[in-house]
Motif scaffolding. Sequence first.
Motif, PDB file in Angstrom:
ATOM      1  N   THR A   1       0.807  -1.218   0.000  1.00 40.22           N
ATOM      2  CA  THR A   1       0.000   0.000   0.000  1.00 40.22           C
ATOM      3  C   THR A   1       0.840   1.269   0.000  1.00 40.22           C
ATOM      4  O   THR A   1       0.296   2.374  -0.024  1.00 40.22           O
ATOM      5  N   ALA A   2       2.167   1.159   0.031  1.00 38.28           N
ATOM      6  CA  ALA A   2       3.036   2.331   0.141  1.00 38.28           C
ATOM      7  C   ALA A   2       3.205   3.049  -1.180  1.00 38.28           C
ATOM      8  O   ALA A   2       3.100   2.458  -2.255  1.00 38.28           O
ATOM      9  N   LEU A   3       3.483   4.348  -1.096  1.00 38.54           N
ATOM     10  CA  LEU A   3       3.915   5.078  -2.277  1.00 38.54           C
ATOM     11  C   LEU A   3       5.193   4.442  -2.816  1.00 38.54           C
ATOM     12  O   LEU A   3       6.092   4.105  -2.048  1.00 38.54           O
ATOM     13  N   SER A   4       5.254   4.267  -4.116  1.00 37.14           N
ATOM     14  CA  SER A   4       6.429   3.651  -4.741  1.00 37.14           C
ATOM     15  C   SER A   4       6.745   2.284  -4.146  1.00 37.14           C
ATOM     16  O   SER A   4       7.916   1.949  -3.904  1.00 37.14           O
ATOM     17  N   ALA A   5       5.726   1.479  -3.908  1.00 43.32           N
ATOM     18  CA  ALA A   5       5.937   0.117  -3.410  1.00 43.32           C
ATOM     19  C   ALA A   5       6.823  -0.654  -4.385  1.00 43.32           C
ATOM     20  O   ALA A   5       6.626  -0.609  -5.603  1.00 43.32           O
ATOM     21  N   ASP A   6       7.812  -1.370  -3.853  1.00 43.23           N
ATOM     22  CA  ASP A   6       8.742  -2.108  -4.704  1.00 43.23           C
ATOM     23  C   ASP A   6       8.278  -3.523  -5.009  1.00 43.23           C
ATOM     24  O   ASP A   6       8.829  -4.185  -5.896  1.00 43.23           O
ATOM     25  N   GLY A   7       7.261  -4.000  -4.297  1.00 40.49           N
ATOM     26  CA  GLY A   7       6.814  -5.369  -4.473  1.00 40.49           C
ATOM     27  C   GLY A   7       6.345  -5.733  -5.870  1.00 40.49           C
ATOM     28  O   GLY A   7       6.737  -6.775  -6.410  1.00 40.49           O
ATOM     29  N   PRO A   8       5.494  -4.914  -6.504  1.00 42.09           N
ATOM     30  CA  PRO A   8       5.003  -5.294  -7.839  1.00 42.09           C
ATOM     31  C   PRO A   8       6.117  -5.501  -8.864  1.00 42.09           C
ATOM     32  O   PRO A   8       6.109  -6.497  -9.590  1.00 42.09           O
ATOM     33  N   LEU A   9       7.069  -4.588  -8.932  1.00 39.35           N
ATOM     34  CA  LEU A   9       8.160  -4.763  -9.900  1.00 39.35           C
ATOM     35  C   LEU A   9       9.039  -5.950  -9.516  1.00 39.35           C
ATOM     36  O   LEU A   9       9.471  -6.723 -10.382  1.00 39.35           O
ATOM     37  N   ASN A  10       9.314  -6.111  -8.220  1.00 35.14           N
ATOM     38  CA  ASN A  10      10.113  -7.260  -7.788  1.00 35.14           C
ATOM     39  C   ASN A  10       9.448  -8.569  -8.205  1.00 35.14           C
ATOM     40  O   ASN A  10      10.117  -9.487  -8.710  1.00 35.14           O
ATOM     41  N   LEU A  11       8.138  -8.661  -7.998  1.00 36.65           N
ATOM     42  CA  LEU A  11       7.414  -9.882  -8.355  1.00 36.65           C
ATOM     43  C   LEU A  11       7.422 -10.096  -9.865  1.00 36.65           C
ATOM     44  O   LEU A  11       7.637 -11.218 -10.344  1.00 36.65           O
ATOM     45  N   PHE A  12       7.193  -9.036 -10.622  1.00 41.31           N
ATOM     46  CA  PHE A  12       7.220  -9.149 -12.076  1.00 41.31           C
ATOM     47  C   PHE A  12       8.576  -9.672 -12.550  1.00 41.31           C
ATOM     48  O   PHE A  12       8.661 -10.568 -13.396  1.00 41.31           O
ATOM     49  N   GLN A  13       9.650  -9.129 -11.982  1.00 42.55           N
ATOM     50  CA  GLN A  13      10.985  -9.540 -12.401  1.00 42.55           C
ATOM     51  C   GLN A  13      11.320 -10.949 -11.922  1.00 42.55           C
ATOM     52  O   GLN A  13      12.032 -11.687 -12.615  1.00 42.55           O
ATOM     53  N   ALA A  14      10.820 -11.338 -10.760  1.00 40.33           N
ATOM     54  CA  ALA A  14      11.030 -12.708 -10.293  1.00 40.33           C
ATOM     55  C   ALA A  14      10.379 -13.707 -11.236  1.00 40.33           C
ATOM     56  O   ALA A  14      10.941 -14.775 -11.530  1.00 40.33           O
ATOM     57  N   VAL A  15       9.195 -13.372 -11.739  1.00 41.78           N
ATOM     58  CA  VAL A  15       8.511 -14.231 -12.709  1.00 41.78           C
ATOM     59  C   VAL A  15       9.307 -14.280 -14.013  1.00 41.78           C
ATOM     60  O   VAL A  15       9.449 -15.351 -14.630  1.00 41.78           O
TER      61      VAL A  15
ATOM     62  N   ASP B   1      15.171  -5.787  -6.307  1.00 39.74           N
ATOM     63  CA  ASP B   1      15.691  -4.525  -6.838  1.00 39.74           C
ATOM     64  C   ASP B   1      16.460  -4.730  -8.149  1.00 39.74           C
ATOM     65  O   ASP B   1      17.502  -4.117  -8.379  1.00 39.74           O
ATOM     66  N   GLY B   2      15.967  -5.617  -8.986  1.00 42.32           N
ATOM     67  CA  GLY B   2      16.572  -5.838 -10.288  1.00 42.32           C
ATOM     68  C   GLY B   2      17.810  -6.707 -10.290  1.00 42.32           C
ATOM     69  O   GLY B   2      18.368  -6.990 -11.357  1.00 42.32           O
ATOM     70  N   GLN B   3      18.255  -7.153  -9.122  1.00 39.20           N
ATOM     71  CA  GLN B   3      19.440  -8.000  -9.036  1.00 39.20           C
ATOM     72  C   GLN B   3      19.046  -9.452  -8.784  1.00 39.20           C
ATOM     73  O   GLN B   3      18.054  -9.737  -8.115  1.00 39.20           O
ATOM     74  N   ILE B   4      19.854 -10.359  -9.329  1.00 35.77           N
ATOM     75  CA  ILE B   4      19.635 -11.796  -9.158  1.00 35.77           C
ATOM     76  C   ILE B   4      20.776 -12.340  -8.318  1.00 35.77           C
ATOM     77  O   ILE B   4      21.950 -12.275  -8.710  1.00 35.77           O
ATOM     78  N   HIS B   5      20.441 -12.868  -7.151  1.00 40.80           N
ATOM     79  CA  HIS B   5      21.450 -13.353  -6.213  1.00 40.80           C
ATOM     80  C   HIS B   5      21.343 -14.861  -6.039  1.00 40.80           C
ATOM     81  O   HIS B   5      20.251 -15.442  -6.099  1.00 40.80           O
ATOM     82  N   GLY B   6      22.484 -15.503  -5.782  1.00 40.40           N
ATOM     83  CA  GLY B   6      22.505 -16.916  -5.437  1.00 40.40           C
ATOM     84  C   GLY B   6      22.211 -17.112  -3.963  1.00 40.40           C
ATOM     85  O   GLY B   6      22.541 -16.270  -3.119  1.00 40.40           O
ATOM     86  N   ALA B   7      21.581 -18.249  -3.643  1.00 41.24           N
ATOM     87  CA  ALA B   7      21.125 -18.495  -2.274  1.00 41.24           C
ATOM     88  C   ALA B   7      22.266 -18.558  -1.262  1.00 41.24           C
ATOM     89  O   ALA B   7      22.101 -18.164  -0.102  1.00 41.24           O
ATOM     90  N   ARG B   8      23.434 -19.053  -1.682  1.00 41.05           N
ATOM     91  CA  ARG B   8      24.514 -19.236  -0.724  1.00 41.05           C
ATOM     92  C   ARG B   8      25.062 -17.915  -0.208  1.00 41.05           C
ATOM     93  O   ARG B   8      25.387 -17.769   0.972  1.00 41.05           O
TER      94      ARG B   8
END
Length: 337
Positions: free
Chosen positions: A130-144, A162-169
Motif C-alpha cells: 500500500t506504500a507510495l512507490s511500493a517495490d513489491g510489484p516490480l520485484n514480483l514481475f521480475q522474479a517471474v 531490486d533488479g538483481q539476481i542473487h545466489g542463495a549461498r
Amino acid sequence: MVDQPASPPQLLLLATGGTIAGRSANSTSLNAYTAGAMTGSELLQELPQLQEVAQIQLAQLTNLDSADLQFQHWIQLVKRIRECFAVSPELAGVVITHGTNTMEETAWLLELLIDDPRPVVLVGAMRPATALSADGPLNLFQAVQVAGSSQARGHGVLVVMDGQIHGARAVTKVATQGVGAFQSPDFGPLGWVDDSGVHLPVATGSRSVPFATLALPLQWPEVAILYGCVDPSLAMVSALFNAGVKGLVWTGTGAGQLSAGERDAIKTWPGVLPLMLRSSRCGSGPVHPSELQDELGLLPAGTLNPQKARILLLLVLIAGMERDELSTLLASIAINA
C-alpha cells in the motif's frame, strides 16, 4: 505457414506472506504495517501484466511475517516443490513470495534440499503493497521473468530483489531500510533483470545438492547461535550446554575468534559437546581453520553467515552426520561456491 507464438512458460507461485503482501493505514507508512495482509491472489490481480509473461498456478501456503516462520512451514514448502517438480515436467520454475527478514535462510535451506535444474526464485519487498512507490510489484514481475527464463536453469535457488539476481549461498539482507537492502558479500550478484530481459551467465557444471533425498522430520534438533562480544556471557554457554543443544554456531569476533573465557567453557565442559561451527559477526570475509579453535572441536564455516551455518548444522544433524562428514561437506560447499 505462419509460426505460432510460443506459449508463456508455466510457473508455480507459492505465497507465504511478508511485506510484499503487507498493508498499512496510509500510503506514507513505510514501517507501521501488517505483513501478510494480502493474499497471493490479490497480488496477482494487481499485476495483470504477468499474464503476458507466464501461466501461473497459485498456492497460498501461509500468510505471515517471515520472522514467524517455523520448521513446519519449511517442511510444507520443501514437500510442495519436490512434488511439483516430480509430477509436472511442463513446469518451468517456482516463484516464492516471502518476507525479507528470513528470506535468505529459506533460500539457503532450499538450495541444500531441492535437486532440479529448474529455478526456484524467492522474492519480497522492503515496502508494503500500500506504500507510495511500493517495490513489491516490480520485484514480483521480475522474479517471474527470471523463473520463466531458460537462462536461470542450473543456477539453483535464486533471490530477485531490486533488479538483481542473487545466489542463495551468498545473499543476505544488509539494511533495515531501502529497496536495495540485499547484497551478496564476497561474491556479488549472479546477474540482473530489466525490461530487456534476464541477464545471467550460462550455468556450468553440476550443482551440489547434499541433502537432495533427505526426509525432513516433524521434530527438528535444537541448534543455537551465540554472538561474540566484549566480556560475553558465559552463563549463556553453560545454559545451552546444560539444555543439551545438538548444534551450536559461534558468531565469533573478527575471523570467527572466540574469547579465552568461551574457549575455557568448552574445554572444561564435562559432558558431550554439541556439533559446533565458527562463523563471524563481520558480515563478509571467510572464517578459516585455526589450530587454536579447531582443537576444541569447532569447524570453520567459511563464508557462511551465522544463520546459514545454523541451517547447515540442522540438516547435518537430521541426516545423522558426524563431525568428519561435516568437515568434508564444508569443503565441498566451498568448492561449489
